[in-house]
Design an enzyme around this catalytic site. Structure first.
Site, mmCIF file in Angstrom:
data_model
loop_
_atom_site.group_PDB
_atom_site.id
_atom_site.type_symbol
_atom_site.label_atom_id
_atom_site.label_comp_id
_atom_site.label_asym_id
_atom_site.label_seq_id
_atom_site.Cartn_x
_atom_site.Cartn_y
_atom_site.Cartn_z
ATOM 1 N N THR A 169 -10.658 -21.387 -5.843
ATOM 2 C CA THR A 169 -11.100 -22.780 -5.828
ATOM 3 C C THR A 169 -12.612 -22.777 -5.608
ATOM 4 O OG1 THR A 169 -9.023 -23.635 -4.996
ATOM 5 C CG2 THR A 169 -10.979 -24.892 -4.389
ATOM 6 N N VAL A 198 0.129 -31.230 -5.605
ATOM 7 C CA VAL A 198 -1.306 -31.430 -5.406
ATOM 8 C C VAL A 198 -1.647 -30.977 -3.994
ATOM 9 C CG1 VAL A 198 -3.171 -33.118 -5.317
ATOM 10 C CG2 VAL A 198 -1.375 -33.349 -7.041
ATOM 11 N N THR A 220 -11.324 -24.861 1.290
ATOM 12 C CA THR A 220 -10.537 -24.050 0.360
ATOM 13 C C THR A 220 -9.483 -23.281 1.138
ATOM 14 O OG1 THR A 220 -10.589 -22.270 -1.281
ATOM 15 C CG2 THR A 220 -12.266 -22.170 0.432
ATOM 16 N N GLY A 221 -8.386 -22.976 0.474
ATOM 17 C CA GLY A 221 -7.325 -22.219 1.140
ATOM 18 C C GLY A 221 -5.980 -22.885 0.949
HETATM 19 N N1 ASP Z 1 -6.874 -25.515 -1.575
HETATM 20 C C1 ASP Z 1 -6.407 -25.286 -2.916
HETATM 21 C C2 ASP Z 1 -5.048 -25.917 -3.094
HETATM 22 O O1 ASP Z 1 -4.274 -25.896 -2.168
HETATM 23 C C3 ASP Z 1 -6.317 -23.843 -3.276
HETATM 24 C C4 ASP Z 1 -7.490 -22.981 -2.874
HETATM 25 O O2 ASP Z 1 -8.413 -23.427 -2.221
HETATM 26 O O3 ASP Z 1 -7.497 -21.787 -3.262
HETATM 27 O O4 ASP Z 1 -4.742 -26.378 -4.164
#
Ligand code: ASP
Length: 300
Positions: A169, A198, A220-221
């Site tokens: 992301t 989502v 992110t995460g």
């Molecule tokens: N936070 C993003 C999601 O849950 C994924 C990511 O940050 O890698 O869609």
């Protein structure tokens, strides 16, 4: 007070061979955003330009090169916030737009804050944004990963939910010469995600937040965990009494872990143009520069 810009390219178990593409991609994006700021451009344009650079880079889970959903299609989420006016724009479940952050910008400029799926695509077409085939967003690398996931579906380990591994992301926070702060986030979501799922990225407050009075943040995460603690707003709200954004970033990720067992990362900039970041995953791609630094620092 000074101009500042920080980007992330996702937090997670970034594999060894992906470290250089992630780090270099983050550096390129920061460079593009920084040029906007140094030429006197505004924070919103700088964030948008940096995020577009990473959406167009197949190393990242955003735009082209995103993870595929269980049905084999790419669906994209993005958000953008203007700390000057608190205007915000977000899109989710978009399958036919090359740069969802540019669409989020058009939503930000409209009477709405959040458009999803077909309605968001119709809005894109009305605004003159070209609709593309979903196949144009799918890369051979991601199709191969999707085939592995289909053969061996990830997700549950007995009764315990295991967040699907994924990373890439992208996000950016910028402070411009006038002291305006903007933040943006863009993602293809978690690897092999359920159709319609989502995460935090397009949710104002969870995946993104900006307020000139305090600062801006992009998360992110593991999206479900980040959403439950409204991570970006949690961090921005803590930017009071001249507290150091580095401490705030660490405290936010500690809160994510302690309160909901979450994993992830965050980038922050405050109203003085200071930056901070933290993550509790094995890696997080990031790049940053603030006024007075000779060059961009990029790490992963
Ligand atoms: N936070 C993003 C999601 O849950 C994924 C990511 O940050 O890698 O869609």
């Amino acid at each position: 007070m000074g101009i500042a810009l920080i980007v992330h390219g996702g937090a997670g178990a970034i594999e060894e061979h992906q470290v250089v593409p992630h780090r270099d991609g983050a550096r390129r994006a920061a460079q593009i955003g920084w040029e906007v700021l140094t030429k006197g451009g505004n924070a919103l344009d700088a964030v948008q330009a940096a995020v577009i650079a990473m959406e167009d880079d197949p190393a990242f889970d955003a735009g082209v090169g995103s993870f595929l959903d269980r049905d084999g299609k790419v669906s994209l989420d993005a958000s953008l916030m203007d700390g000057r006016t608190l205007d915000a724009g977000a899109v989710a479940g978009v399958q036919r737009v090359k740069n969802p952050i540019a669409l989020a910008r058009r939503v930000l400029e409209s009477e709405h804050t959040f458009l999803i799926a077909r309605g968001a695509e119709e809005f894109a077409a009305e605004k003159g944004i070209a609709l593309i085939e979903n196949a144009a967003l799918r890369t051979p690398e991601q199709i191969a990963i999707w085939e592995q996931c289909r053969a061996n579906p990830p997700g549950r380990d007995g009764a315990r939910y295991v967040p699907l591994q994924g990373f890439g992301t992208v996000g950016c926070v910028a402070v411009d010469r006038a002291g305006n702060i903007a933040a943006g986030t863009s993602t293809g979501g978690m690897k092999f995600k359920r159709v319609g799922r989502v995460g935090d990225s397009p949710l104002i407050g969870a995946g993104v937040y900006a307020d000139n009075a305090r600062g801006g943040a992009s998360s992110t995460g593991w999206g479900e965990a980040i959403t439950r603690v409204v991570l970006a707003k949690y961090a921005v709200d803590a930017l009071v009494d001249d507290r150091d954004p580095r401490d705030i970033a660490r405290a936010a990720i500690e809160h994510l872990a302690r309160r909901v067992g979450g994993t992830g990362g965050i980038i922050i900039a405050d109203a003085r143009g200071r930056i901070g970041f933290a993550f509790n995953t094995p890696r997080m791609a990031r790049a940053f520069i603030v006024e007075g630094m000779a060059e961009i620092v990029a790490e992963c």
